[in-house]
Structure formats: structure tokens, C-alpha cells
Design an enzyme around this catalytic site. Structure first.
Site, mmCIF file in Angstrom:
data_model
loop_
_atom_site.group_PDB
_atom_site.id
_atom_site.type_symbol
_atom_site.label_atom_id
_atom_site.label_comp_id
_atom_site.label_asym_id
_atom_site.label_seq_id
_atom_site.Cartn_x
_atom_site.Cartn_y
_atom_site.Cartn_z
ATOM 1 N N ASN A 161 0.790 -1.238 0.000
ATOM 2 C CA ASN A 161 0.000 0.000 0.000
ATOM 3 C C ASN A 161 0.820 1.284 0.000
ATOM 4 O O ASN A 161 0.388 2.287 -0.541
ATOM 5 C CB ASN A 161 -1.027 -0.002 1.132
ATOM 6 C CG ASN A 161 -0.426 -0.230 2.488
ATOM 7 O OD1 ASN A 161 0.607 -0.877 2.623
ATOM 8 N ND2 ASN A 161 -1.050 0.308 3.510
ATOM 9 N N GLY A 216 2.617 -6.036 7.165
ATOM 10 C CA GLY A 216 1.709 -6.737 6.265
ATOM 11 C C GLY A 216 0.531 -7.306 7.040
ATOM 12 O O GLY A 216 0.149 -6.793 8.102
ATOM 13 N N GLU A 262 4.197 -5.274 12.156
ATOM 14 C CA GLU A 262 3.220 -4.183 12.000
ATOM 15 C C GLU A 262 2.108 -4.745 11.122
ATOM 16 O O GLU A 262 2.287 -4.881 9.914
ATOM 17 C CB GLU A 262 3.864 -2.965 11.315
ATOM 18 C CG GLU A 262 4.838 -2.197 12.164
ATOM 19 C CD GLU A 262 4.152 -1.335 13.213
ATOM 20 O OE1 GLU A 262 2.911 -1.206 13.193
ATOM 21 O OE2 GLU A 262 4.875 -0.820 14.079
ATOM 22 N N CYS A 297 -3.404 0.609 6.751
ATOM 23 C CA CYS A 297 -3.617 -0.125 8.010
ATOM 24 C C CYS A 297 -4.318 0.745 9.027
ATOM 25 O O CYS A 297 -5.051 0.268 9.879
ATOM 26 C CB CYS A 297 -2.286 -0.591 8.572
ATOM 27 S SG CYS A 297 -1.150 0.783 8.861
ATOM 28 N N GLU A 321 7.278 1.363 16.065
ATOM 29 C CA GLU A 321 8.135 1.990 15.061
ATOM 30 C C GLU A 321 7.974 3.510 15.111
ATOM 31 O O GLU A 321 7.151 4.032 15.837
ATOM 32 C CB GLU A 321 7.780 1.457 13.660
ATOM 33 C CG GLU A 321 8.056 -0.039 13.555
ATOM 34 C CD GLU A 321 8.012 -0.594 12.137
ATOM 35 O OE1 GLU A 321 7.467 0.072 11.252
ATOM 36 O OE2 GLU A 321 8.539 -1.711 11.940
#
Ligand code: NAD
Length: 486
Positions: A155, A230, A253, A288, A466
Site C-alpha cells: 500500500n 503486512g 506491524e 492499516c 516503530e
């Protein structure tokens, strides 16, 4: 439609050389807006991953021996080169992903910004001293893992590929990056930039399918640190594959099914605008952090729903390279089919389809993976569309009556990435922000990321954080030294 782009061949970067796969095979890249072939990338193999590992392993001691400030200078040089080639990257990325150009500009700049952010954090790679006894000096130092593997999704390809190198490199590791097979062309430009500016082997980029390339990274016994962005099933597959080989440090993530919770003291007009923006229709909902569950108090529900539907139905679908387009096509045929299947499930399970749900009409949309922006009302937590990530342009609206019910709905999925809470009442805001099981929570805000703060998910949305100091330090191992003084 702008057809000016030439067929683009991206190459992999292994050991400082731009190369094809040892297999000699290629993967096609298709423009999802037109289904035209726009380029190709090498179909990497496990042998390519191993070659990348050997190069990364050989380069790592010299890279780690540089001062953090010197490593930072390299990162800044890569960031500068990305800014210089920003327009080229942007246009290629828009055609390769179908994401709209206005929003994608931010992605390309963000790719450079993450390098610049971590480049400045070198002095934070520090340990501590502990007064554990009087006759020893007890100190900890931080050491890099060695070779880091990073696997990224489709994405935000260039943003994630660039993020993928920033923190691990700054911490003294060398890196193998695996871009998404659907949208890898921009990784070819990143490979060219890294080839020109970094010592050979410091960054390696291996394109190809998850199986075999991602799997080979997960299973490589020399790659002891992996960071994956992902889906949940792939994250779990990576944990399983890695555990069959050795002990690895893996951060994840993963997906989200993020609630946007609206308290009764809000203005329906403002909320409708916020809810449509937070759904990230400009990425076709393929983000996400999309607030894909809108939880509205019953007193505002009908007014908000009507205004949301009006706004969503008015979104302009069109050429992603046209600055006026507010939504492009889905990234791939496979994903398009999956999202259509989820929409059908919503209908079958009794949710009320308020707008969208199918392909847009008109000659422009006959080719390509186009889907209308879609809103469902009367969604419940037990419905598939109420609990599973769709990762498409589909907003599910829920109605709630009391605060506990809102929290229960918010926490009713296996995900826990972001949450957004809207109220002017500060006590309610704090109470709800604490009660939601999500890793990144906005009060009277949505979508924004703030570098320096920790981003990541709870529950099945992930492991690790992150975009801040936590991320940098996660690429180091602590070594404790006891130095006898007597
Ligand atoms: P995906 O899991 O299908 O693929 C992601 C990457 O993993 C790709 O590069 C793919 O080739 C690779 N892969 C596939 N199978 C593999 C295997 N067996 N072993 C190793 N690697 C493998 O995800 P996607 O469809 O590309 O991306 C969408 C998902 O990513 C959504 O769930 C979305 O929420 C999530 N996502 C999360 C974040 C976050 O920061 N939390 C950000 C973006 C996307």
C-alpha cells in the site's frame, strides 16, 4: 489517461550491483487503473536472498565500525537523492499502485523524512551504568544484530521500503529489503540511489513473491532480526517459519480494524468530514490505519450517517495521476476480488448497504480494478465486515447507546492498531482512550503520524513499535559488561 510512461524495468540490488534474479524470471507490473503492463521486476529466489545475505554479512562490520554520525551522513545523502528524484518516484508509484497523486506526494516526502529523522538519532544508541555492586563497573552497551530482513506490503511501497532501511542502518546493521510483488517498481529507483551512494552490501533489495523471497528471509539462519509489515496471516507464517530454523527477534506491524468513536457532544457535519477523511479513500481504504469502523452515539447516528453517505457518494473516482481524483482503483485483481467478496458478505449477513458496493459505471471504469466507495449501516461486531479487516473502501457504521457499549464494540475485534475518539469532554476522552485496546490513539484527531512517538499495534495488530526511539533501539542487542575495579 496519461500513457507517457515507458515500460519500466526495475532491478534488484545485491552486493552493490543492480542485477536480475539468478532465475532469469520476471514479474509483470500492471497499472491497476487500466490493466496495462507498465513494467517488470526480477522474480527473486531463495538463492538471491542468500547472495544478498552474503553481501550484507560481508559489509556489516565496516558499516558498524563507522561512527553513528558518519552513518547518518549516508542516510541524509540517500534522503537528498530521493527528494531530487521525488517527481519521477511519485509518478511511477502512482501508476504502479493506483493510489491518488495528491496523497502519494506525502508518501514520497515521508520516505525521505524517515531517513532524516533516524539520521539524527545516532547519539541515542546508548547503554546505561547500574550500581549493582561497589567493586565492579556494570555497564550496558548496544550492538547491532548484524543482517536485518525487512518485508513490506503493497500500500505504501516506497515509503515503507525507505523506512525499512532507516533505523536498522542507523543502528549499525546491514539490510535486505523485500518489496511487495504487486508494486515493486519504485524499489528499483531506491536500488539505483543506494547503489550510487552506499557502500556495496549495506542495502540489498530482493524483489519477488512472498513465497519464495519473504519465506527465504524468514528461514535464513543468518538473519536474526526481521521486521515485517503486512497482514496478520503472513505475520504468523513468518513467526512459524522462523521458529523452525532458530531463535529470531521479529517485530510485526499488521492489520487494523480501527474504531472512530463519536460522543454525543460532537457536530455531525464535522464528524462526517472527519470520518470520510479518516477512511483513507484516497488509498481506496488500503491503509492499516483506516478508521473503518465508525461508532456513533444513537443521538447523532442518523444525522452523521446521512452526511457520511452524501460525502462518500460524491467522491470523485478517476485517473490516479489527475490531482482532482479523490479515489483510484484497488491495487490488484486479487485484492479487488477479495474486497468484493467481503462486500457481498456484508449484504448476506444483513448489514444495510447505504451507498456503493459495486463497480462504478462508465467507459472509464470498464478496465481496471475499480470499486465504488461503500458505506454499510447497522453493522454488528459479529458480522464479518464488523470484525475482519477489509483493507478496501468500505466503511462500517455502528450505533451505540452507552459508553460501555462503545468500548465493548471498539474492543470486539482481534485487532488493536489505532483508535480515534471525538468529544469535548476531557474526562470522557481520557477514560475512553485508556479503555480502548489500541496502540495508537487520537483524541479529536485521526490518521496523523508524529515522528518520535511510538507507532504500533496491540493484540493481533502487531508486536513492537516503530517511528521513534523504540524502533531504533529494537535493532540493537544489549550487552552487559562487568568490569572489576579492585
Ligand atoms: P501481505 O501480508 O499479503 O504481504 C506483505 C509482504 O509479505 C509482501 O511483500 C509479501 O510478498 C510478503 N509475504 C507474503 N507471504 C509471505 C510468506 N509466507 N513469508 C514471508 N513473506 C511473505 O500483506 P499485503 O496484502 O501486502 O498488505 C496489506 C496488509 O498490510 C494489511 O493487513 C494491512 O493492514 C497491513 N499493513 C500494516 C501496516 C502497519 O503499520 N501496521 C502498514 C501497512 C499495511
Amino acid at each position: 489517461m496519461n500513457n507517457s510512461l515507458q515500460l519500466h524495468t526495475a532491478l534488484m540490488l545485491i552486493g552493490g550491483k543492480l542485477v536480475e534474479s539468478e532465475s532469469g524470471l520476471w514479474l509483470d507490473s500492471v497499472d491497476p487503473a487500466t490493466e496495462e503492463l507498465i513494467g517488470r521486476v526480477p522474480a527473486g529466489t531463495a538463492a538471491d536472498v542468500h547472495n544478498a545475505f552474503l553481501a550484507a554479512e560481508a559489509a556489516q562490520p565496516a558499516w558498524a565500525a563507522l561512527t553513528p554520525a558518519a552513518r547518518g551522513q549516508y542516510l541524509l545523502a540517500v534522503a537528498r537523492a530521493m527528494r531530487e528524484r521525488a517527481d519521477e518516484i511519485l509518478r511511477l508509484e502512482v501508476r504502479d499502485t493506483g493510489n491518488t497523486i495528491t496523497k502519494m506526494k506525502g508518501d514520497v516526502l515521508q520516505a525521505a523524512k524517515s531517513l532524516e529523522f533516524f539520521a539524527g538519532l545516532g547519539s541515542e544508541i546508548k547503554g546505561e551504568s547500574v550500581p549493582a555492586s561497589t567493586d565492579n563497573l556494570h555497564v550496558s552497551i548496544r550492538e547491532p544484530y548484524g543482517v536485518v530482513g525487512r518485508i513490506v506490503p503493497f500500500n505504501h511501497p516506497v515509503k515503507f521500503a525507505s523506512n525499512a532501511m532507516a533505523a536498522p542502518l542507523m543502528a549499525g546493521n546491514t539490510v535486505i529489503i523485500k518489496p511487495p510483488e504487486q508494486s515493486s517498481l519504485s524499489a528499483g529507483i531506491l536500488a539505483e540511489i543506494c547503489q550510487q551512494l552506499l557502500p556495496p552490501g549495506v542495502v540489498n533489495i530482493v524483489t519477488g513473491n512472498g513465497m519464495p523471497v519473504g519465506d527465504a528471509i524468514a528461514r535464513h539462519p543468518g538473519i536474526k532480526r526481521i521486521a515485517f509489515t503486512g497482514s496478520v496471516p503472513t505475520g504468523m507464517a513468518i513467526q512459524r517459519a522462523a521458529a523452525e530454523v532458530c531463535v529470531k527477534a521479529i517485530t510485526l506491524e499488521l492489520g487494523g480494524k480501527n474504531p472512530l468513536i463519536v460522543l454525543p457532544d460532537m457536530d455531525p457535519d464535522e464528524i462526517a468530514q472527519v470520518a470520510v477523511s479518516a477512511m483513507n479513500f484516497a488509498w481506496q481504504g488500503q491503509s492499516c490505519g483506516s478508521a473503518s469502523r465508525l461508532l456513533v452515539h444513537e443521538s447523532l447516528h442518523d444525522a452523521v450517517l446521512a452526511k457520511v453517505v452524501e460525502r462518500v457518494a460524491a467522491l470523485r473516482l478517476g485517473d490516479p495521476l489527475d490531482g482532482d481524483s479523490q479515489m483510484g482503483p484497488m491495487n490488484s485483481k486479487r485484492h479487488y476480488d477479495r474486497v468484493r467478496g467481503m462486500i457481498q458478505k456484508g449484504v448476506d449477513e444483513g448489514a444495510r448497504l447505504m451507498t456503493g458496493g459495486g463497480r462504478p459505471e462508465g467507459a472509464r471504469f470498464e478496465k481496471g480494478y475499480w470499486l465504488q466507495p461503500t458505506v454499510f449501516a447497522d453493522v454488528r461486531p459479529d458480522m464479518t465486515i464488523g470484525r475482519e479487516e477489509i483493507f478496501g473502501p468500505v466503511l462500517s457504521v455502528f450505533k451505540w447507546r452507552d459508553e460501555q457499549e462503545a468500548i465493548d464494540i471498539a474492543n470486539s475485534t482481534d485487532y488493536g492498531l489505532t483508535a480515534s475518539i471525538w468529544t469535548h469532554d476531557i474526562k470522557t476522552a481520557f477514560r475512553m482512550a485508556k479503555a480502548v485496546r489500541s496502540g495508537y490513539v487520537w483524541v479529536n484527531g485521526a490518521s496523523g503520524h508524529f515522528y518520535g512517538t511510538a507507532f504500533g499495534g496491540m493484540k493481533n495488530s502487531g508486536l513492537g513499535r516503530e517511528e521513534g526511539l523504540d524502533e531504533l533501539l529494537s535493532y540493537t542487542e544489549v550487552k552487559t559488561l562487568h568490569i572489576r575495579l579492585t
